[in-house]
Scaffold this active site. Structure first.
Site, mmCIF file in Angstrom:
data_model
loop_
_atom_site.group_PDB
_atom_site.id
_atom_site.type_symbol
_atom_site.label_atom_id
_atom_site.label_comp_id
_atom_site.label_asym_id
_atom_site.label_seq_id
_atom_site.Cartn_x
_atom_site.Cartn_y
_atom_site.Cartn_z
ATOM 1 N N THR A 274 -44.315 -61.797 -7.345
ATOM 2 C CA THR A 274 -44.492 -63.245 -7.242
ATOM 3 C C THR A 274 -44.096 -63.713 -5.853
ATOM 4 O O THR A 274 -43.305 -63.056 -5.160
ATOM 5 C CB THR A 274 -43.659 -64.002 -8.294
ATOM 6 O OG1 THR A 274 -44.056 -65.382 -8.283
ATOM 7 C CG2 THR A 274 -42.171 -63.922 -8.009
ATOM 8 N N ILE A 275 -44.694 -64.827 -5.456
ATOM 9 C CA ILE A 275 -44.213 -65.476 -4.233
ATOM 10 C C ILE A 275 -43.769 -66.904 -4.559
ATOM 11 O O ILE A 275 -43.422 -67.655 -3.664
ATOM 12 C CB ILE A 275 -45.295 -65.493 -3.122
ATOM 13 C CG1 ILE A 275 -46.624 -66.008 -3.684
ATOM 14 C CG2 ILE A 275 -45.489 -64.113 -2.533
ATOM 15 C CD1 ILE A 275 -47.684 -66.211 -2.636
ATOM 16 N N HIS A 276 -43.771 -67.246 -5.840
ATOM 17 C CA HIS A 276 -43.416 -68.607 -6.258
ATOM 18 C C HIS A 276 -42.153 -68.566 -7.115
ATOM 19 O O HIS A 276 -42.182 -68.039 -8.229
ATOM 20 C CB HIS A 276 -44.543 -69.231 -7.090
ATOM 21 C CG HIS A 276 -45.849 -69.345 -6.361
ATOM 22 N ND1 HIS A 276 -47.049 -69.498 -7.000
ATOM 23 C CD2 HIS A 276 -46.133 -69.333 -5.036
ATOM 24 C CE1 HIS A 276 -48.018 -69.578 -6.107
ATOM 25 N NE2 HIS A 276 -47.490 -69.477 -4.903
ATOM 26 N N LEU A 277 -41.077 -69.123 -6.609
ATOM 27 C CA LEU A 277 -39.806 -69.161 -7.348
ATOM 28 C C LEU A 277 -39.259 -70.585 -7.328
ATOM 29 O O LEU A 277 -39.328 -71.253 -6.294
ATOM 30 C CB LEU A 277 -38.787 -68.227 -6.682
ATOM 31 C CG LEU A 277 -39.240 -66.793 -6.477
ATOM 32 C CD1 LEU A 277 -39.249 -66.460 -5.001
ATOM 33 C CD2 LEU A 277 -38.339 -65.829 -7.204
ATOM 34 N N HIS B 175 -43.830 -67.535 -11.185
ATOM 35 C CA HIS B 175 -45.200 -67.258 -11.621
ATOM 36 C C HIS B 175 -45.440 -65.755 -11.514
ATOM 37 O O HIS B 175 -45.879 -65.278 -10.469
ATOM 38 C CB HIS B 175 -46.205 -67.979 -10.716
ATOM 39 C CG HIS B 175 -46.245 -69.456 -10.868
ATOM 40 N ND1 HIS B 175 -46.602 -70.309 -9.831
ATOM 41 C CD2 HIS B 175 -46.000 -70.260 -11.938
ATOM 42 C CE1 HIS B 175 -46.570 -71.563 -10.265
ATOM 43 N NE2 HIS B 175 -46.192 -71.559 -11.525
#
Lengths: 479, 121
Positions: free
Chosen positions: A414-417, A260
């Site tokens: 981002t912190i969402h992977l 994201h």
């Protein structure tokens, strides 16, 4: 809460029934379910196990201690996307904001349709969501949200846009909230049921031996070799595919990284909206969901400074102005995919992610809508994390935001992977079957964010945990 | 004994604090030394494919100064350092701009971390 600060020094078994690599949301729930089912479980965690209160949440000390490479992890591309991964017992749950969503039904439908995932109806996942929500005390704030979070909400209401308070996995007592991280919940449960956790033990590779697996790990000069009947990879969306590729398993592995990408906007209000120790913002604007979500970030002075680097004239005044400022983000759910690869002799995986032209336009649209919202909330000045875009002072200035964000001057993070080893029966696209078993290999499972077929469009930890719980229920029921 | 790399990083940090973060002379309270320590620790923890190119580029940054003025970056007075740093920050070469941005984004964190008595360990 587990107590730690040092690796567990006891004897490490040479052979176990189940070995779990990683102790984040996927690994903790995997280990817990296995141990409570009576299996002999060993968890190997590359990071440290920190004692309660080791450092303040969202501080630089936490970044140095609990983030991989002290937070210095870019996905290479133009522009690069800075990401962070937890590297400690409990993984990402120890460092995130604790915002919880169930996977949106339309996303589950897409995964079933395109990736042919079986057993992924809403009804299949519901009991797992409910269990996770109960075990992690997921709920709304028992008190007013931070002022900066309320500003986002007010702006949305003023425009007639949809805004929600997102529940979090927190327990509250005496006005203080405690995050229900893995080191406070599923890891102690797993260990109570007999699982052994070894921290500071990084797995370097593994190989097949008959129907089981031999895992090679090291902690400094100390080397370890453990044999197991079942191997569960739960090291997260970057480390899991890297470990698989380093071990010679490459089919559909690390080819479809989704994330994201997020662009930031700093808002300055005429009144105070920020203070030391302000809680985590909880509101998200979903008017343009699933393509775009808006929220408010941790806005300590150091992170404000970082977000204002493209507006250097503001920095000398930050010491005075920061109580009137907060950081907001536009998070995009886009179709761009990246790759995770390993280089010979290099420990760190190479992550590449080149944001597509279309997605740079989506991010620009996000920055524009978010700015419109912040003006509606009463902001008197806005600063985008995009070089060359001047400070915005009124609605008419929104025209200064380019239609597509300029590649060379945009700062994304981002912190969402996720999605580096997608699950499903579609063998052209998927690394594992519908329940995380790696295609073509016996007793080898993935149970973390890597399995999510595409971007879930919401904070992903709820999806990761419910799917991990579902996969373990399926496996344990079958056996 | 400090190396050319460490001396250069230190001088870059002092310049950034004085010119960008503070727009005033650096106070002699040790705060800037904390910035330098933090930036060096961050660089040391970076992935190898990032760490080594950054090191080489930092050395090139200083050696370009040496080639044109006869002195490495850290041996210059404040004004000359600021000018060299600005030249790289506004360079047409992206790699030069990226180097300055890298140090800005690291140094800014410890510099402002004490603002508002932010909690630390």
């Amino acid at each position: 809460m587990l107590d730690g600060g040092a690796p567990i020094a006891g004897a490490i078994p040479e052979r176990v029934q189940a070995l779990v690599i990683g102790s984040g949301p996927g690994g903790a729930i995997t280990a817990c379910r296995l141990a409570e089912a009576g299996k002999e479980v060993l968890i190997l965690e590359e990071g440290e196990l920190f004692r309660e209160g080791f450092c303040a949440p969202f501080s630089l000390a936490e970044m140095a201690a609990k983030y991989r490479s002290r937070g210095l992890t870019p996905a290479l591309g133009n522009p690069p996307v800075t990401y962070v991964e937890g590297k400690c017992a409990g993984g990402g749950s120890e460092i995130n904001s604790g915002l919880y969503h169930r996977t949106p039904p339309e996303i589950l439908e897409r995964w079933r349709r395109e990736f042919e995932v079986e057993g992924l109806e809403e009804a299949d996942l519901r009991p797992h969501f409910e269990e996770v929500e109960r075990d992690l005390s997921v709920g709304l704030l028992p008190h007013a949200a931070p002022a900066a979070s309320l500003k986002l909400h007010e702006g949305a209401l003023a425009l007639g846009w949809k805004s929600v308070e997102v529940p979090r996995w927190y327990k509250y007592a005496d006005g203080k909230g405690t995050p229900q991280t893995m080191s406070r919940t599923f890891l102690p449960r797993a260990m109570k049921a007999g699982a052994q956790l070894v921290s500071r033990m990084g797995v370097t590779s593994f190989r097949q031996e008959g129907s089981g697996w031999v895992v090679h790990a090291r902690s400094g000069a100390r080397k370890l070799e453990v044999r197991c009947e079942q191997l569960f990879l739960c090291a997260g969306a970057i480390q899991t595919p890297a470990l698989l590729r380093r071990s010679g398993i490459t089919e559909k592995i690390g080819n479809s990284l989704h994330l994201h990408p997020t662009v930031k906007v700093v808002a300055r209000f005429p009144e105070r909206v920020n203070e030391t120790g302000q809680g985590v913002p909880v509101h998200q604007v979903k008017e343009f969901s699933p393509e775009l979500s808006f929220g408010c970030s941790i806005s300590t002075p150091e992170y404000l400074g970082l977000a204002l680097l493209d507006h250097p004239s503001e920095l000398p005044h930050l010491e005075q102005n920061w109580p009137q400022m907060a950081i907001y983000y536009a998070m995009a759910a886009v179709e761009t995919t990246g790759t995770v690869r390993v280089l010979p002799g290099v420990r760190d995986p190479l992550v590449r992610y080149q944001v597509a032209k279309r997605d740079m336009r989506i991010l620009a649209s996000g920055a524009r809508h978010l700015s419109q919202l912040l003006f509606a909330a009463g902001a008197e000045q806005l600063f985008l994390s995009v070089g060359g875009v001047p400070a915005l002072r009124r609605g008419a200035d929104l025209d200064q935001i380019p239609v597509s964000l300029p590649r060379g001057r945009t700062n994304l993070m981002t912190i969402h992977l996720f999605s580096t080893c997608p699950m499903g029966e579609n063998r052209r696209r998927c690394a594992t079957d519908s329940f995380g078993r790696v295609h073509g290999f016996p007793n080898l499972f993935i149970n973390d964010a890597s399995l999510l077929c595409t971007a879930p469009t919401v904070n992903p930890q709820g999806s990761i945990m419910a799917i991990a719980s579902r996969n373990m229920a399926h496996l344990l029921h079958r056996s | 004994m400090s190396s050319l790399f460490e001396d250069t990083v230190s001088a870059i940090c002092y310049s950034l604090v004085a010119d960008v973060f503070l727009a005033a002379p650096v106070p002699a309270d040790g705060r800037c030394n904390e910035v330098v320590r933090f930036v060096l620790a961050q660089h040391g923890a970076a992935p190898l494919f990032l760490r080594e190119p950054l090191r080489m580029l930092t050395l090139a940054f200083s050696l370009q100064c040496l080639a044109t003025t006869g002195r490495p970056f850290h041996r210059h007075e404040h004004e000359a350092r600021a000018k060299h740093l600005r030249a790289w920050k506004e360079s047409r070469l992206k790699v030069r701009r990226d180097l300055v941005r890298f140090y800005e984004s690291l140094a800014v964190l410890p510099w402002f971390s004490r603002t508002g008595s932010t909690a630390s360990c």
